[in-house]
Design a protein around this motif. Structure first.
Motif, PDB file in Angstrom:
ATOM      1  N   ASN A   1       0.795  -1.233   0.000  1.00 38.68           N
ATOM      2  CA  ASN A   1       0.000   0.000   0.000  1.00 38.68           C
ATOM      3  C   ASN A   1       0.826   1.280   0.000  1.00 38.68           C
ATOM      4  O   ASN A   1       0.260   2.371   0.088  1.00 38.68           O
ATOM      5  CB  ASN A   1      -0.977   0.014   1.193  1.00 38.68           C
ATOM      6  CG  ASN A   1      -2.161   0.924   0.961  1.00 38.68           C
ATOM      7  OD1 ASN A   1      -2.619   1.066  -0.167  1.00 38.68           O
ATOM      8  ND2 ASN A   1      -2.677   1.536   2.012  1.00 38.68           N
TER       9      ASN A   1
ATOM     10  N   ASP B   1      10.800   7.011   7.149  1.00 43.25           N
ATOM     11  CA  ASP B   1      10.835   8.097   8.133  1.00 43.25           C
ATOM     12  C   ASP B   1      12.161   8.845   8.055  1.00 43.25           C
ATOM     13  O   ASP B   1      12.204  10.064   8.179  1.00 43.25           O
ATOM     14  CB  ASP B   1      10.627   7.537   9.547  1.00 43.25           C
ATOM     15  CG  ASP B   1       9.150   7.463   9.901  1.00 43.25           C
ATOM     16  OD1 ASP B   1       8.340   8.164   9.252  1.00 43.25           O
ATOM     17  OD2 ASP B   1       8.790   6.712  10.815  1.00 43.25           O
TER      18      ASP B   1
ATOM     19  N   TYR C   1       7.971   0.029   5.492  1.00 39.75           N
ATOM     20  CA  TYR C   1       8.317   1.446   5.274  1.00 39.75           C
ATOM     21  C   TYR C   1       9.801   1.726   5.500  1.00 39.75           C
ATOM     22  O   TYR C   1      10.184   2.843   5.830  1.00 39.75           O
ATOM     23  CB  TYR C   1       7.418   2.374   6.086  1.00 39.75           C
ATOM     24  CG  TYR C   1       6.020   2.443   5.493  1.00 39.75           C
ATOM     25  CD1 TYR C   1       5.802   3.003   4.242  1.00 39.75           C
ATOM     26  CD2 TYR C   1       4.926   1.899   6.156  1.00 39.75           C
ATOM     27  CE1 TYR C   1       4.546   3.037   3.671  1.00 39.75           C
ATOM     28  CE2 TYR C   1       3.649   1.923   5.595  1.00 39.75           C
ATOM     29  CZ  TYR C   1       3.478   2.499   4.352  1.00 39.75           C
ATOM     30  OH  TYR C   1       2.229   2.527   3.795  1.00 39.75           O
TER      31      TYR C   1
ATOM     32  N   ASP D   1      -2.982   6.914   4.389  1.00 42.71           N
ATOM     33  CA  ASP D   1      -3.328   6.207   3.153  1.00 42.71           C
ATOM     34  C   ASP D   1      -3.582   7.194   2.018  1.00 42.71           C
ATOM     35  O   ASP D   1      -3.228   6.942   0.861  1.00 42.71           O
ATOM     36  CB  ASP D   1      -4.563   5.315   3.352  1.00 42.71           C
ATOM     37  CG  ASP D   1      -4.203   4.013   4.058  1.00 42.71           C
ATOM     38  OD1 ASP D   1      -3.003   3.798   4.325  1.00 42.71           O
ATOM     39  OD2 ASP D   1      -5.109   3.217   4.336  1.00 42.71           O
TER      40      ASP D   1
ATOM     41  N   ARG E   1      -2.037   9.739   1.481  1.00 41.01           N
ATOM     42  CA  ARG E   1      -0.718  10.188   1.005  1.00 41.01           C
ATOM     43  C   ARG E   1      -0.319   9.452  -0.281  1.00 41.01           C
ATOM     44  O   ARG E   1       0.217  10.075  -1.207  1.00 41.01           O
ATOM     45  CB  ARG E   1       0.291   9.914   2.134  1.00 41.01           C
ATOM     46  CG  ARG E   1       1.699  10.349   1.914  1.00 41.01           C
ATOM     47  CD  ARG E   1       2.471  10.184   3.238  1.00 41.01           C
ATOM     48  NE  ARG E   1       3.906  10.329   3.068  1.00 41.01           N
ATOM     49  CZ  ARG E   1       4.802  10.128   4.044  1.00 41.01           C
ATOM     50  NH1 ARG E   1       4.389   9.763   5.253  1.00 41.01           N
ATOM     51  NH2 ARG E   1       6.085  10.273   3.820  1.00 41.01           N
TER      52      ARG E   1
ATOM     53  N   SER F   1       4.386  10.222  10.938  1.00 39.92           N
ATOM     54  CA  SER F   1       5.536   9.372  10.600  1.00 39.92           C
ATOM     55  C   SER F   1       5.043   7.983  10.211  1.00 39.92           C
ATOM     56  O   SER F   1       3.911   7.590  10.511  1.00 39.92           O
ATOM     57  CB  SER F   1       6.487   9.276  11.787  1.00 39.92           C
ATOM     58  OG  SER F   1       5.888   8.494  12.807  1.00 39.92           O
ATOM     59  N   ARG F   2       5.900   7.246   9.520  1.00 43.16           N
ATOM     60  CA  ARG F   2       5.573   5.858   9.189  1.00 43.16           C
ATOM     61  C   ARG F   2       5.371   5.055  10.470  1.00 43.16           C
ATOM     62  O   ARG F   2       4.511   4.169  10.521  1.00 43.16           O
ATOM     63  CB  ARG F   2       6.698   5.245   8.356  1.00 43.16           C
ATOM     64  CG  ARG F   2       6.937   5.924   7.008  1.00 43.16           C
ATOM     65  CD  ARG F   2       5.711   5.931   6.149  1.00 43.16           C
ATOM     66  NE  ARG F   2       6.000   6.305   4.772  1.00 43.16           N
ATOM     67  CZ  ARG F   2       5.063   6.466   3.844  1.00 43.16           C
ATOM     68  NH1 ARG F   2       3.778   6.322   4.145  1.00 43.16           N
ATOM     69  NH2 ARG F   2       5.386   6.797   2.605  1.00 43.16           N
ATOM     70  N   ALA F   3       6.169   5.347  11.484  1.00 43.53           N
ATOM     71  CA  ALA F   3       6.033   4.624  12.755  1.00 43.53           C
ATOM     72  C   ALA F   3       4.647   4.863  13.360  1.00 43.53           C
ATOM     73  O   ALA F   3       3.990   3.923  13.832  1.00 43.53           O
ATOM     74  CB  ALA F   3       7.131   5.074  13.727  1.00 43.53           C
TER      75      ALA F   3
ATOM     76  N   GLN G   1       1.968   5.830  11.691  1.00 42.43           N
ATOM     77  CA  GLN G   1       1.011   5.195  10.776  1.00 42.43           C
ATOM     78  C   GLN G   1       0.876   3.704  11.095  1.00 42.43           C
ATOM     79  O   GLN G   1      -0.242   3.170  11.194  1.00 42.43           O
ATOM     80  CB  GLN G   1       1.514   5.403   9.342  1.00 42.43           C
ATOM     81  CG  GLN G   1       0.711   4.672   8.276  1.00 42.43           C
ATOM     82  CD  GLN G   1       1.328   4.832   6.883  1.00 42.43           C
ATOM     83  OE1 GLN G   1       2.265   5.610   6.692  1.00 42.43           O
ATOM     84  NE2 GLN G   1       0.796   4.111   5.922  1.00 42.43           N
ATOM     85  N   LEU G   2       2.005   3.038  11.270  1.00 39.42           N
ATOM     86  CA  LEU G   2       1.978   1.591  11.531  1.00 39.42           C
ATOM     87  C   LEU G   2       1.418   1.288  12.920  1.00 39.42           C
ATOM     88  O   LEU G   2       0.713   0.289  13.105  1.00 39.42           O
ATOM     89  CB  LEU G   2       3.378   1.001  11.374  1.00 39.42           C
ATOM     90  CG  LEU G   2       3.901   0.972   9.936  1.00 39.42           C
ATOM     91  CD1 LEU G   2       5.368   0.549   9.909  1.00 39.42           C
ATOM     92  CD2 LEU G   2       3.054   0.045   9.057  1.00 39.42           C
TER      93      LEU G   2
ATOM     94  N   PHE H   1      -2.255   1.452  12.333  1.00 39.85           N
ATOM     95  CA  PHE H   1      -2.692   0.337  11.489  1.00 39.85           C
ATOM     96  C   PHE H   1      -2.693  -0.971  12.294  1.00 39.85           C
ATOM     97  O   PHE H   1      -3.668  -1.730  12.274  1.00 39.85           O
ATOM     98  CB  PHE H   1      -1.743   0.229  10.283  1.00 39.85           C
ATOM     99  CG  PHE H   1      -2.115  -0.804   9.264  1.00 39.85           C
ATOM    100  CD1 PHE H   1      -2.970  -0.498   8.217  1.00 39.85           C
ATOM    101  CD2 PHE H   1      -1.601  -2.099   9.336  1.00 39.85           C
ATOM    102  CE1 PHE H   1      -3.310  -1.458   7.262  1.00 39.85           C
ATOM    103  CE2 PHE H   1      -1.945  -3.062   8.391  1.00 39.85           C
ATOM    104  CZ  PHE H   1      -2.793  -2.744   7.352  1.00 39.85           C
ATOM    105  N   ASP H   2      -1.607  -1.221  13.006  1.00 37.29           N
ATOM    106  CA  ASP H   2      -1.496  -2.456  13.785  1.00 37.29           C
ATOM    107  C   ASP H   2      -2.386  -2.416  15.027  1.00 37.29           C
ATOM    108  O   ASP H   2      -2.914  -3.457  15.443  1.00 37.29           O
ATOM    109  CB  ASP H   2      -0.036  -2.666  14.231  1.00 37.29           C
ATOM    110  CG  ASP H   2       0.908  -2.863  13.054  1.00 37.29           C
ATOM    111  OD1 ASP H   2       0.451  -3.299  11.979  1.00 37.29           O
ATOM    112  OD2 ASP H   2       2.115  -2.583  13.221  1.00 37.29           O
TER     113      ASP H   2
END
Lengths: 440, 440
Positions: free
Chosen positions: A189, A228, A412, B298, B300, B329-331, B333-334, B337-338
């Motif tokens: 994704n 990041d 990521y 998402d 993004r 941040s990706r962190a 985001q995850l 998500f998680d």
């Protein structure tokens, strides 16, 4: 060097320097395709005249208005909508179908100036392991792998520098290995999958093929793949730490992969890296089964429309998903879906301790025959875990065909993985024992 | 009774009995639309002549070859591809665009014999809360909600018996409540979302609007929605146990919703149900924030193509996703998500103890003005948790406009939820205080 031999990055340099026009480049690629198409059969659709027309249009753009992929030729897997070409999914149901719409990734590529060459072969809906007409460029008696068969074979055979694929099981990394090229499946994704045929929403991932890591980095810029922390380009193998992971499917590995993994680890150590063999905790053992459960139960809803309108034209494998012949209960489906989800952050933590995890890409060399596209056994768990994976070529099997190894990083950490892949690729391609050839 | 007033189930009975042709039915709906369109403006595209032509074609099918939805009129949200009509996403970027392809759900509906009436209005890409031209049929000074504005308004105004919507935040349940109709968001991914504009893969879900639960059950048959155990149709409120859940966003509830929830619980108790007020464990408190994080991150990748080709035609809200102006941040985001993924099975266990969970659908009646489509505060957590949700109409707010309540069940208990919704709907519609009117 003929223009068709150039990587995307090299071709871009020549366009910028004025020593090559996109039309000249396109003609070189089309000539290469003409020479080799009878042997490889990578294309589901290609209109040479239209390609030249597009190339001329790109040449007519003033230099200051050219995109970052200006003139770079791209082969598109035929499950991705292209508004100016048919999209047929290797399914008789969609024979001659021409949706007048571009997939999200195609919009982005066109805007960046890419030259869309044509559509490449796939297994039916990128969802089976029954091969299309395509043959392995390194040995026409063998499969190029699948489901992204044509894109991988075309890149491996110098018919295009860049190919687009997808991966739901092992459809990008496996053909990458079989064709001796770099393959990259980014984090799930991270790139929009809009306008692509669906198999499983939670698994399907866009993938790229190229003959250099620089080309994968070029694409990652265009698709705004961002970690990041953007990694430094001066990653050094020396002093870095890799994990070596055989996974629970290791008993399936053939002699070519066994030797490649051994050599790969040895080379990294010789270049100053620490390579620590690890095992994943036992809760990861269920991943292959869970991947299969999610796939089959997602297929139950995905292929309902085709089942309804033309069951007789749908392969029994996919019709069986819709009929749920394996009687996968919703409870079992959710256990697998949730079970995989719970493992993702755990895996990221493990992988985050290393520069990357080195693990097999394939069972062995490309198998003989084109009926079966081979086994995704070593790829499916990474697809399920959503991690970025690259295939690094450089090794060869018992009959001399290419074998690659996978590098895996946490979700990521796509750009990080590519930087590591570049350094590792230089070593594997330089000292792994397999050399890329151009067949005539 | 005019044909346009019929539910889908009632219309099907008349087609089968031979007392109504699809053409007569279509003409009645078109006449209703003509009368009311200036007030409601539900349609983004509608070609009356083409509708009649399709209706005639359906009439020409011999009775034994007719599908389960033969002649049933369906309004389609304009983010779903239809091969014979434009799909414009309420975006100037796609003005007049006509992808020649059907979304998966449209293939299934056409095969079942549905009469696709036209395309209905949406907020931009079903992704903002800035309303389209559509007005609430019950009060034209107010919003019909969104993002599935047109489908919900058209069903509420008797312009179609069935409407297709989607929900990423609250885009099906909220307009269901505002328009006084049944709305149903099935379990995420239980129906293929292929051929729909993407906002967030892990959140976007197809939804249905109708004026009866039987109609939703009819659609669920066509889309092969199947629980592990198909529920008995004789569900009895008496002796059943419901949970009453106000959620952490309860402080946002206005007087209409406060009263509706109180009355709803009282009615269920009066009919012999046990209603137990519950709170979700504190780990669920982060859901609204996590939903927002997943959505924005998402976006993004989702809107990158439109950002690249026409940033000036993309609403700043969506361009901001691409630019990641909130610096998610990706962190982070995850983690979101998680975190949501980990809560899904926990919620299923809680919800599995009850016939359903009764919870607000909306903050209150439809707000005044059509600029904003209202708040999805009470819907977003169910979208994130992937659970089936229905809106049950029957209540009214301080100015007499409709208010509904939501019923929620564990994932893949869709058919169960509909059986419960039918029994609850009879009570709420009968005794909740709001009566459906046909405006002229």
């Amino acid at each position: 060097m003929e223009p068709y031999q150039l990587t995307a990055t090299q071709a871009l340099d020549k366009f910028k320097g004025g020593s090559l026009t996109v039309e000249e480049y396109a003609r070189s690629l089309l000539s290469r395709i003409e020479t080799r198409d009878a042997a490889v059969k990578a294309w589901a659709y290609l209109d040479p005249e239209y390609v030249i027309q597009q190339a001329r249009q790109l040449d007519s753009i003033p230099p200051e208005k050219r995109g970052p992929l200006h003139g770079v030729a791209v082969a598109v897997k035929d499950i991705m909508y292209t508004k100016d070409m048919p999209t047929q999914h290797n399914s008789p149901i969609y024979e001659g179908d021409e949706p007048k719409v571009d997939a999200a990734c195609i919009i982005t590529l066109r805007h960046a100036g890419a030259l869309i060459l044509g559509k490449t072969t796939t297994t039916e809906f990128a969802s089976t392991t029954h091969g299309p007409k395509t043959r392995n460029p390194h040995d026409p008696t063998r499969t190029p792998g699948g489901s992204s068969s044509g894109s991988a074979a075309a890149v491996g055979d110098f018919q295009t520098p860049i190919g687009l694929g997808t991966q739901t099981g092992g459809s990008t990394i496996r053909p990458g290995s079989y064709n001796g090229i770099y393959a990259f499946k980014p984090t799930w994704n991270a790139i929009s999958r809009e306008g692509l045929k669906v198999y499983s929403l939670i698994l399907d991932t866009i993938g790229f093929f190229a003959r250099s890591v620089e080309d994968l980095q070029l694409l990652s810029d265009v698709f705004a793949l961002e970690d990041d922390v953007h990694p430094q380009d001066d990653f050094s193998i020396k002093g870095s730490k890799f994990a070596l992971l055989k996974t629970t499917v290791w008993p399936q590995a053939g002699p070519g992969t066994v030797a490649a993994l051994e050599t790969g680890a040895k080379l990294l150590r010789e270049h100053g890296a620490e390579v620590e063999e690890i095992e994943l905790p036992p809760e990861f053992d269920k991943l292959p089964e869970w991947h299969s459960i999610v796939l089959h139960s997602d297929g139950r809803s995905t292929f309902l429309p085709e089942y309804r309108i033309a069951k007789d034209k749908l392969s029994p494998f996919l019709a069986n998903h819709v009929e749920n012949v394996n009687k996968i209960s919703r409870a079992t489906q959710l256990e697998a879906f949730d079970g995989i989800a719970a493992l993702r952050p755990n895996f990221d933590t493990i992988a985050g301790k290393y520069a990357a995890i080195l693990t097999p890409s394939v069972v062995d060399e490309a198998p003989v025959g084109i009926e079966s596209t081979g086994s995704p056994a070593f790829n499916a768990i990474w697809t399920a875990l959503h991690t970025p994976v690259s295939n690094i070529p450089g090794f060869k099997g018992e009959t001399g065909l290419p074998i690659g190894l996978s590098l895996v990083a946490p979700r990521y950490h796509d750009r990080h993985l590519l930087v590591v892949s570049k350094a590792v690729g230089e070593i594997f391609e330089g000292e792994g024992g397999w050399k890329r050839e151009i067949y005539s």
